[in-house]
Design a protein around this motif. Structure first.
Motif, short mmCIF file in Angstrom:
data_model
loop_
_atom_site.label_atom_id
_atom_site.label_comp_id
_atom_site.label_asym_id
_atom_site.label_seq_id
_atom_site.Cartn_x
_atom_site.Cartn_y
_atom_site.Cartn_z
N ASN A 142 90.93 101.52 62.65
CA ASN A 142 90.65 102.88 63.09
C ASN A 142 91.96 103.66 63.19
N ARG A 143 91.89 104.92 62.81
CA ARG A 143 93.07 105.78 62.96
C ARG A 143 93.24 106.11 64.43
N LEU A 144 94.43 105.89 64.92
CA LEU A 144 94.72 106.17 66.32
C LEU A 144 95.53 107.46 66.39
N SER A 145 95.07 108.40 67.19
CA SER A 145 95.76 109.68 67.35
C SER A 145 96.14 109.86 68.81
N LEU A 146 97.26 110.49 69.02
CA LEU A 146 97.73 110.81 70.36
C LEU A 146 97.73 112.31 70.57
N TRP A 147 97.56 112.72 71.79
CA TRP A 147 97.70 114.12 72.14
C TRP A 147 99.17 114.39 72.44
N PRO A 148 99.77 115.53 72.13
CA PRO A 148 99.14 116.71 71.52
C PRO A 148 99.04 116.55 70.01
N HIS A 149 97.93 116.94 69.46
CA HIS A 149 97.68 116.79 68.02
C HIS A 149 98.18 118.04 67.29
N ALA A 150 98.88 117.84 66.19
CA ALA A 150 99.38 118.94 65.38
C ALA A 150 99.19 118.61 63.91
N LYS A 151 98.89 119.60 63.10
CA LYS A 151 98.74 119.39 61.67
C LYS A 151 100.13 119.25 61.05
N ALA A 152 100.28 118.30 60.13
CA ALA A 152 101.58 118.08 59.48
C ALA A 152 102.02 119.34 58.76
N GLY A 153 103.27 119.74 59.00
CA GLY A 153 103.84 120.93 58.36
C GLY A 153 103.53 122.23 59.06
N SER A 154 102.76 122.20 60.14
CA SER A 154 102.38 123.43 60.83
C SER A 154 103.45 123.84 61.85
N PHE A 155 103.28 125.02 62.42
CA PHE A 155 104.20 125.50 63.45
C PHE A 155 104.13 124.61 64.68
N ARG A 156 102.93 124.10 64.98
CA ARG A 156 102.78 123.19 66.13
C ARG A 156 103.58 121.92 65.93
N GLU A 157 103.70 121.46 64.67
CA GLU A 157 104.52 120.27 64.42
C GLU A 157 105.97 120.54 64.81
#
Length: 195
Positions: free
Chosen positions: A125-140
């Motif tokens: 299973n893909r494990l994700s952590l918060w905070p989530h950001a899209k790769a290459g985005s401003f949030r990253e």
């Protein structure tokens, strides 16, 4: 994360590890941490390292896909254990240790930008952590700045409270800023008196 972000974060983790005294501070350490931060993306030829090693990344991509086996904590743990078992602690206190630190930084960063198979082979299973950001985005980039700030704070705390000046040298140039007021002059005077 995109390759540049991984590279910056990996180098920052290597410098933080040096500030904590886990590895010595040298150019090979910094380079190894940067390469370690790029290594998990060898599973795609679109990555910074994969496009330069297509002979490896293309078949690897076909066999395992992206963000799967190479993005598992099992890889650095197994490599670290084998190195420690056969080469001793000195192997982990060198560029190899910095490489593994960079590798782990990549996995943690990807867990915040889409997730990965962090616990393979125990889980697919893909494990994700918060905070989530899209790769290459401003949030990253905001996430990267937050991580760099945290690493900078930790490095500062390590250097102020537990200075390890014998390890913190680039080549033969001491980091004068790490010494307290007058300490550097005292060290130089005692070195002159000894010679």
């Amino acid at each position: 994360m995109i390759g540049r972000s991984h590279l910056v974060l990996g180098v920052a983790c290597g410098l933080t590890a040096a500030a904590a005294g886990w590895v010595p501070l040298s150019w090979p350490i910094v380079i190894a941490a940067g390469l370690g931060a790029l290594a998990p993306d060898l599973d795609t030829e679109r990555s910074m390292l994969g496009c330069r090693m297509v002979w490896l990344s293309r078949p690897l991509s076909r066999m395992v896909g992206h963000r799967t086996v190479t993005h598992s904590f099992a890889v650095p743990i197994a490599a670290g254990w084998v190195s420690w078992h056969y080469l001793g602690q000195a192997a982990l206190d060198s560029a190899l240790g910095a490489f593994l630190i960079g590798y782990v930084s990549h996995i943690l960063a990807d867990m915040m930008t889409g997730g990965c198979w962090a616990f393979y082979p125990l889980s697919r299973n893909r494990l994700s952590l918060w905070p989530h950001a899209k790769a290459g985005s401003f949030r990253e980039y905001l996430l990267l700045v937050a991580c760099l700030s945290l690493l900078g704070w930790f490095s500062y705390r390590c250097l102020v409270h537990e200075p390890r000046q014998e390890k913190l040298k680039f080549g033969h140039i001491p980091l004068i800023a790490l010494s307290g007021p007058g300490e550097y002059e005292q060290q130089q005077n005692s070195a002159v008196m000894r010679s």
